[in-house]
Design an enzyme around this catalytic site. Structure first.
Site: not given
Length: 391
Positions: A46, A175, A204, A207, A239
């Site tokens: 990541n 997310e 969230d 990423h 990440k």
């Protein structure tokens, strides 16, 4: 003596091709990893921006260790909170255009801890996207809040749920970028619904931060959300930012409440100051080195273009691309065959994804190059193509 169910559960995992085991690595970050003396091109990391081996981060860590030592040695409310932690919180709040922010040791702890803390009353309603991370599900369903899940990115169903809810306080949970499919959530649509129904919105963005937005602020910035006290953003450092930990950005009132009531924050040892110092260095690189985001976008498009039309992939708008293999057995077979060809990918199987949707999770980073991408795509075409024909 052991628990009566352990042996049978492990045996079941193995017969269903769902057994998990760890692989000890000699070197595990960056473009290359080494396992048992063999080198592989790493497509499971990541480390999206390719910062994990950056000299600026290493130097910041070393300066932090020399000044503060290796550990904070205490929770933030005792003696674990330093000027460096405060500087990092202020930097993040300014970067994300939020009133205030609060550091956590991990993203899992931040998600589960915040939802557990906010869900203290049965009069609170949580509305979670179906594909929400396990930490969000745990935090919601382990709280006293009434928790329901809506179909992935289905704004219409969510709106109906909110219209029919009698809960005094409502929180939409979703997310920014979904970690297994790589698709971007309709955060703007969720925000509109939240404002319409006087609900709060929790994103969230583990990423999304670093990868999306003009300076890597994540999906909220990329989709130009109307800000307000109803908005909560969670970001992680492990990440794209390539360090360790997480932060919650939100209203001053929310952060004050969490400092006083969130058990995950109150009773956890604070992250080392050296880690906070390295994260400051990482964010500054993220804000200025735009080429890293541009490169992973270009490489992601190249990868998709090199795959055979017969190969099905997720509807990704990020550097996370799921390559469907069908069965769990197929996923494990392809993982091993690609490893034999020098590529390290992870087979993703239930319960992380739905049964029948096992896949190879390909993550593309700024440290990869055109040759890496083309060779991986060619090998996937060969291995998965044969696998699907034979199965």
């Amino acid at each position: 003596m052991t628990f009566s169910f352990i042996q049978s559960q492990i045996a079941h995992q193995k017969t269903q091709n769902l057994y998990r085991s760890r692989k000890e690595l000699d070197k595990g970050t960056g473009r290359l990893l080494i396992h048992q003396g063999e080198q592989y091109i790493n497509f499971s990391s990541n480390d999206y921006l390719g910062l994990s081996q950056h000299d600026d981060l290493k130097s910041a860590y070393i300066r932090g260790i020399n000044q503060f030592g290796c550990s904070s040695s205490s929770s933030s409310l005792v003696t674990g909170y330093t000027k460096v932690h405060q500087e990092l919180e202020e930097l993040i709040a300014d970067w994300l255009e939020a009133p205030k922010c609060l550091l956590f040791s991990t993203g899992f702890s931040a998600n589960s801890g915040v939802l557990s803390t906010l869900g203290q009353n049965k009069s609170t309603g949580y509305f979670l996207d179906k594909l929400s991370h396990a930490s969000l599900i745990d935090g919601a369903f382990n709280s006293k809040a009434l928790s329901r899940r809506f179909k992935h990115n289905d704004i219409s169903q969510l709106s109906n749920m909110l219209s029919n809810s009698n809960c005094e306080d409502k929180l939409i949970v979703a997310e920014g970028v979904y970690s297994m499919d790589g698709d971007v959530g309709d955060v703007s649509g969720l925000n509109d619904v939240a404002i319409k129904h006087q609900a709060n919105l929790y994103i969230d963005d583990a990423h999304g931060v670093g990868v999306l937005g003009s300076t890597g602020q994540g999906t909220i910035a990329q989709q130009n959300l109307k800000k307000g006290s109803h908005l909560i953003q969670m970001i992680t450092f492990g990440k794209a930012l390539a360090t360790q930990g997480a932060a919650i950005a939100g209203s001053e009132e929310l952060i004050d409440y969490l400092v006083n009531r969130c058990r995950d924050y109150i009773y956890s040892t604070a992250m080392p100051a050296a880690n906070a110092m390295a994260t400051i260095a990482s964010i500054k690189l993220c804000q200025t080195e735009h080429w890293r985001r541009e490169k992973i976008s270009a490489l992601s498009q190249l990868f998709k273009s090199k795959l055979d039309a017969s190969i099905e992939i997720t509807d990704s708008q990020s550097s996370i691309i799921g390559v469907f293999t069908g069965s769990e057995e197929n996923a494990l077979y392809c993982q091993e065959q690609l490893k034999n060809r020098g590529f390290w990918l992870t087979a993703i199987r239930p319960p992380t994804v739905e049964k029948g949707k096992s896949r190879l999770r390909v993550t593309i980073t700024a440290n990869h190059n055109d040759k890496d991408i083309s060779e991986l795509a060619n090998c996937i075409n060969e291995v998965l193509g044969k696998c699907l024909q034979n199965k």
